[in-house]
Design a protein around this motif. Structure first.
Motif, PDB file in Angstrom:
ATOM      1  N   THR A 198       0.831  -1.209   0.000  1.00  0.00           N
ATOM      2  CA  THR A 198       0.000   0.000   0.000  1.00  0.00           C
ATOM      3  C   THR A 198       0.865   1.258   0.000  1.00  0.00           C
ATOM      4  OG1 THR A 198      -0.218  -0.162   2.420  1.00  0.00           O
ATOM      5  CG2 THR A 198      -1.987  -1.100   1.088  1.00  0.00           C
ATOM      6  N   ALA A 199       2.023   1.219   0.675  1.00  0.00           N
ATOM      7  CA  ALA A 199       2.919   2.378   0.665  1.00  0.00           C
ATOM      8  C   ALA A 199       3.417   2.663  -0.743  1.00  0.00           C
ATOM      9  CB  ALA A 199       4.091   2.147   1.611  1.00  0.00           C
ATOM     10  N   MET A 200       3.694   1.616  -1.501  1.00  0.00           N
ATOM     11  CA  MET A 200       4.143   1.820  -2.879  1.00  0.00           C
ATOM     12  C   MET A 200       3.015   2.355  -3.755  1.00  0.00           C
ATOM     13  SD  MET A 200       6.831  -1.300  -3.562  1.00  0.00           S
ATOM     14  CE  MET A 200       7.529  -0.527  -5.032  1.00  0.00           C
ATOM     15  N   SER A 201       1.789   1.983  -3.456  1.00  0.00           N
ATOM     16  CA  SER A 201       0.654   2.557  -4.181  1.00  0.00           C
ATOM     17  C   SER A 201       0.541   4.052  -3.902  1.00  0.00           C
ATOM     18  CB  SER A 201      -0.647   1.855  -3.779  1.00  0.00           C
ATOM     19  OG  SER A 201      -0.675   0.530  -4.276  1.00  0.00           O
ATOM     20  N   ILE A 202       0.804   4.426  -2.645  1.00  0.00           N
ATOM     21  CA  ILE A 202       0.803   5.856  -2.307  1.00  0.00           C
ATOM     22  C   ILE A 202       1.902   6.579  -3.088  1.00  0.00           C
ATOM     23  CG2 ILE A 202       1.118   7.525  -0.445  1.00  0.00           C
ATOM     24  CD1 ILE A 202       0.026   5.401   1.474  1.00  0.00           C
ATOM     25  N   ALA A 203       3.080   5.946  -3.205  1.00  0.00           N
ATOM     26  CA  ALA A 203       4.180   6.546  -3.961  1.00  0.00           C
ATOM     27  C   ALA A 203       3.774   6.768  -5.424  1.00  0.00           C
ATOM     28  CB  ALA A 203       5.420   5.657  -3.874  1.00  0.00           C
ATOM     29  N   LEU A 238      -5.140   3.783  -3.848  1.00  0.00           N
ATOM     30  CA  LEU A 238      -5.148   2.341  -3.642  1.00  0.00           C
ATOM     31  C   LEU A 238      -5.853   1.641  -4.798  1.00  0.00           C
ATOM     32  CD1 LEU A 238      -6.103   2.110   0.155  1.00  0.00           C
ATOM     33  CD2 LEU A 238      -3.811   2.218  -0.861  1.00  0.00           C
ATOM     34  N   SER A 239      -5.419   0.438  -5.096  1.00  0.00           N
ATOM     35  CA  SER A 239      -6.107  -0.357  -6.113  1.00  0.00           C
ATOM     36  C   SER A 239      -7.459  -0.804  -5.560  1.00  0.00           C
ATOM     37  CB  SER A 239      -5.274  -1.585  -6.488  1.00  0.00           C
ATOM     38  OG  SER A 239      -5.220  -2.503  -5.397  1.00  0.00           O
ATOM     39  N   GLU A 240      -8.316  -1.283  -6.440  1.00  0.00           N
ATOM     40  CA  GLU A 240      -9.633  -1.770  -6.017  1.00  0.00           C
ATOM     41  C   GLU A 240      -9.490  -2.903  -5.004  1.00  0.00           C
ATOM     42  OE1 GLU A 240     -13.672  -3.714  -8.022  1.00  0.00           O
ATOM     43  OE2 GLU A 240     -12.291  -2.535  -9.263  1.00  0.00           O
ATOM     44  N   LYS A 241      -8.537  -3.792  -5.219  1.00  0.00           N
ATOM     45  CA  LYS A 241      -8.310  -4.886  -4.273  1.00  0.00           C
ATOM     46  C   LYS A 241      -7.808  -4.363  -2.930  1.00  0.00           C
ATOM     47  CE  LYS A 241      -5.862  -9.249  -3.497  1.00  0.00           C
ATOM     48  NZ  LYS A 241      -5.566  -8.900  -2.082  1.00  0.00           N
ATOM     49  N   GLN A 242      -6.890  -3.398  -2.968  1.00  0.00           N
ATOM     50  CA  GLN A 242      -6.381  -2.848  -1.717  1.00  0.00           C
ATOM     51  C   GLN A 242      -7.486  -2.154  -0.927  1.00  0.00           C
ATOM     52  OE1 GLN A 242      -3.240  -0.478  -3.452  1.00  0.00           O
ATOM     53  NE2 GLN A 242      -1.646  -1.921  -2.840  1.00  0.00           N
ATOM     54  N   GLN A 243      -8.375  -1.460  -1.622  1.00  0.00           N
ATOM     55  CA  GLN A 243      -9.519  -0.842  -0.947  1.00  0.00           C
ATOM     56  C   GLN A 243     -10.401  -1.904  -0.303  1.00  0.00           C
ATOM     57  OE1 GLN A 243     -11.434   1.503  -3.967  1.00  0.00           O
ATOM     58  NE2 GLN A 243      -9.991   3.214  -3.792  1.00  0.00           N
ATOM     59  N   MET A 284      -8.684  -3.313   2.783  1.00  0.00           N
ATOM     60  CA  MET A 284      -8.731  -2.379   3.903  1.00  0.00           C
ATOM     61  C   MET A 284     -10.107  -2.365   4.560  1.00  0.00           C
ATOM     62  SD  MET A 284      -6.009  -0.722   4.780  1.00  0.00           S
ATOM     63  CE  MET A 284      -4.344  -0.431   4.189  1.00  0.00           C
ATOM     64  N   MET A 285     -11.153  -2.438   3.746  1.00  0.00           N
ATOM     65  CA  MET A 285     -12.507  -2.427   4.281  1.00  0.00           C
ATOM     66  C   MET A 285     -12.763  -3.645   5.159  1.00  0.00           C
ATOM     67  SD  MET A 285     -14.405  -1.169   0.782  1.00  0.00           S
ATOM     68  CE  MET A 285     -16.077  -1.525   1.315  1.00  0.00           C
ATOM     69  N   ARG A 286     -12.170  -4.761   4.826  1.00  0.00           N
ATOM     70  CA  ARG A 286     -12.372  -5.976   5.622  1.00  0.00           C
ATOM     71  C   ARG A 286     -11.430  -6.049   6.822  1.00  0.00           C
ATOM     72  NH1 ARG A 286     -12.871 -11.456   2.650  1.00  0.00           N
ATOM     73  NH2 ARG A 286     -10.691 -11.076   2.094  1.00  0.00           N
ATOM     74  N   PRO A 295      -5.901  -9.589   4.222  1.00  0.00           N
ATOM     75  CA  PRO A 295      -5.840  -9.661   2.756  1.00  0.00           C
ATOM     76  C   PRO A 295      -5.685 -11.074   2.207  1.00  0.00           C
ATOM     77  CG  PRO A 295      -4.567  -7.784   3.515  1.00  0.00           C
ATOM     78  CD  PRO A 295      -5.000  -8.539   4.746  1.00  0.00           C
ATOM     79  N   ASP A 296      -5.064 -11.983   2.985  1.00  0.00           N
ATOM     80  CA  ASP A 296      -4.919 -13.366   2.511  1.00  0.00           C
ATOM     81  C   ASP A 296      -6.113 -14.230   2.880  1.00  0.00           C
ATOM     82  OD1 ASP A 296      -4.460 -13.497   5.250  1.00  0.00           O
ATOM     83  OD2 ASP A 296      -2.929 -15.059   5.075  1.00  0.00           O
ATOM     84  N   GLY A 297      -7.157 -13.626   3.497  1.00  0.00           N
ATOM     85  CA  GLY A 297      -8.366 -14.352   3.841  1.00  0.00           C
ATOM     86  C   GLY A 297      -8.405 -14.878   5.256  1.00  0.00           C
ATOM     87  N   GLU A 298      -7.332 -14.702   6.021  1.00  0.00           N
ATOM     88  CA  GLU A 298      -7.323 -15.171   7.407  1.00  0.00           C
ATOM     89  C   GLU A 298      -8.339 -14.381   8.226  1.00  0.00           C
ATOM     90  OE1 GLU A 298      -4.551 -14.918  11.397  1.00  0.00           O
ATOM     91  OE2 GLU A 298      -3.790 -14.181   9.479  1.00  0.00           O
ATOM     92  N   ILE A 299      -9.158 -15.092   8.985  1.00  0.00           N
ATOM     93  CA  ILE A 299     -10.220 -14.464   9.775  1.00  0.00           C
ATOM     94  C   ILE A 299      -9.721 -14.194  11.191  1.00  0.00           C
ATOM     95  CG2 ILE A 299     -12.508 -14.821  10.797  1.00  0.00           C
ATOM     96  CD1 ILE A 299     -13.136 -16.595   8.336  1.00  0.00           C
TER      97      ILE A 299
END
Length: 424
Positions: free
Chosen positions: A90-95, A207-212, A215-217, A380-384
């Protein structure tokens, strides 16, 4: 301190690949532990009862405990590396967003990520705003990358000192600690609450759509509190049907996981879920004639307030429906009234976890739910990650703790239920 040059030359995917490797090792260790117990310790205990057989069985138990401990510690490393991957990614997306802003508003950047010069005094308002956003986004990116770097180094060094741990209970505590380190890294990936809404908006759009989605989850409470996050995003996290606020439910769980409940049922796991739903705005389902004794209610009633030995349990029952603090009753009620069972891969914060007893256990009825918890984050990897009472845990890993639960209580059927109340 991570520099801007360090950040833009980082390779987040390498951390993800390493995390996947550690996860595979953890799974291998857990499978080996189960095999040793089932194929070694158990047959010896059942069929070789003398001292020699008991000694051999004890050796197998010791080996199984070592392998189980390895599972928890390996999974801990995986969690930390996942956190590092997400923070860097995500930091690289900000860059990239900084670069886009600099090009769009004619603000060339230096090697340190700062514009080479401030806008001229007579520059238009858009260029001046872009300059402020670039400076703030750069600070955010470097802050989160630095925090992730420092936390990762500290936690990996700490875990390296746990290599000889062979006590599963101790290893499980270390895993719980690592789960919190991962959550702390994710929290640092989000701008602080007092950040300029325009900067928050620029951060979110970078952020990309996936990153958003991730983050929401992972951090719905922090996102919902930020000015600058789109209202449609907040509405999606809270629940689009307006029946109850899923973010408030998660917030209640995270704030009260280690606090005393208003009423103590002894085992307060399901009572805790009901209190969270009530706090989130779920309306009670009442019955004028049957009250709390009705078979199809979810409600508080009117306890007498009389206290003497043996009457407390009766008084609690008068004050709450059977669905309020009973896992099986609550699960059945939610499914009868609009709730849906979702696959673990589709879980999101505000869902309810129920443990149905699938294996033999003298103290638990097979096929019935006996425990409830709240999904408070999904990585992000699905871990609950879940939060519960009795025993109290905040953002514990379902994947990480389930093997210990099944070793103690027998095989479980984990069900994820998403409430959709249909009575109002």
């Amino acid at each position: 301190m991570v520099t801007y040059s360090d950040l833009i030359s980082a390779h987040p995917q390498k951390w993800k690949d390493a995390a996947d490797d550690w996860a595979a090792l953890a799974k291998y260790a857990l499978n080996a532990a189960n095999d040793v117990r089932e194929q070694g310790a158990k047959p010896l205990a059942d069929h070789w009862a003398d001292e020699v057989g008991a000694a051999a069985a004890a050796d197998f138990v010791k080996l199984a405990n070592q392998l189980e401990s390895a599972y928890d510690l390996l999974l801990s490393v995986k969690m930390v590396m996942e956190g590092m991957h997400t923070s860097l990614d995500t930091a690289m997306s900000i860059a990239c967003q900084i670069t886009d802003l600099s090009r769009a508003h004619d603000l060339p950047l230096g090697d340190d990520g700062m514009p080479l010069q401030c806008p001229a005094p007579n520059a238009d308002a858009d260029q001046q705003q872009a300059y402020r956003e670039i400076v703030a986004l750069r600070e955010q990116a470097l802050r989160q990358a630095t925090e992730a770097d420092e936390k990762t180094a500290a936690e990996l060094n700490r875990l390296a000192g746990m290599v000889g741990v062979s006590d599963p209970d101790k290893a499980l505590k270390e895993q719980y600690h690592a789960s919190h380190v991962e959550m702390d890294m994710l929290a640092a990936d989000i701008p602080k609450a007092d950040t300029d809404p325009a900067v928050v908006r620029a951060w979110w759009n970078g952020l990309s759509e996936k990153q958003q989605h991730d983050m929401m989850r992972a951090e719905p409470v922090k996102l919902a509190q930020l000015d600058g996050i789109p209202e449609s995003t907040k509405r999606e996290m809270r629940g689009t049907d307006g029946k109850f606020d899923r973010v408030k439910m998660v917030e209640y769980a995270l704030d009260n996981w280690d606090q005393d409940d208003p009423v103590d049922f002894g085992n307060n796991c399901t009572n805790f879920v009901s209190n969270a739903l009530d706090h989130a705005g779920m309306q009670e389902k009442t019955s004028f004639w049957e009250g709390t004794r009705g078979d199809d209610t979810w409600m508080r009633g009117n306890p007498t307030g009389i206290h003497f030995p043996g009457f407390e349990q009766i008084d609690r029952s008068l004050g709450h429906s059977k669905t309020w603090a009973g896992a099986e009753n609550q699960q059945s009620f939610m499914l009868r009234h609009g709730g849906e069972e979702v696959d673990r891969s589709q879980a999101r914060p505000g869902d309810i976890i129920y443990y149905d007893q699938a294996g033999p256990n003298d103290g638990l009825k097979q096929g019935a739910a006996h425990h409830a918890a709240i999904v408070t984050a999904v990585m992000p990897d699905g871990e609950i990650k879940y939060t519960q009472h009795s025993d109290p845990y905040q953002n514990a890993s379902l994947q990480g703790r389930l093997p210990a639960v099944e070793k103690a209580e027998g095989q479980q059927r984990v069900r994820i239920i998403r409430p959709h109340p249909d009575w109002y």
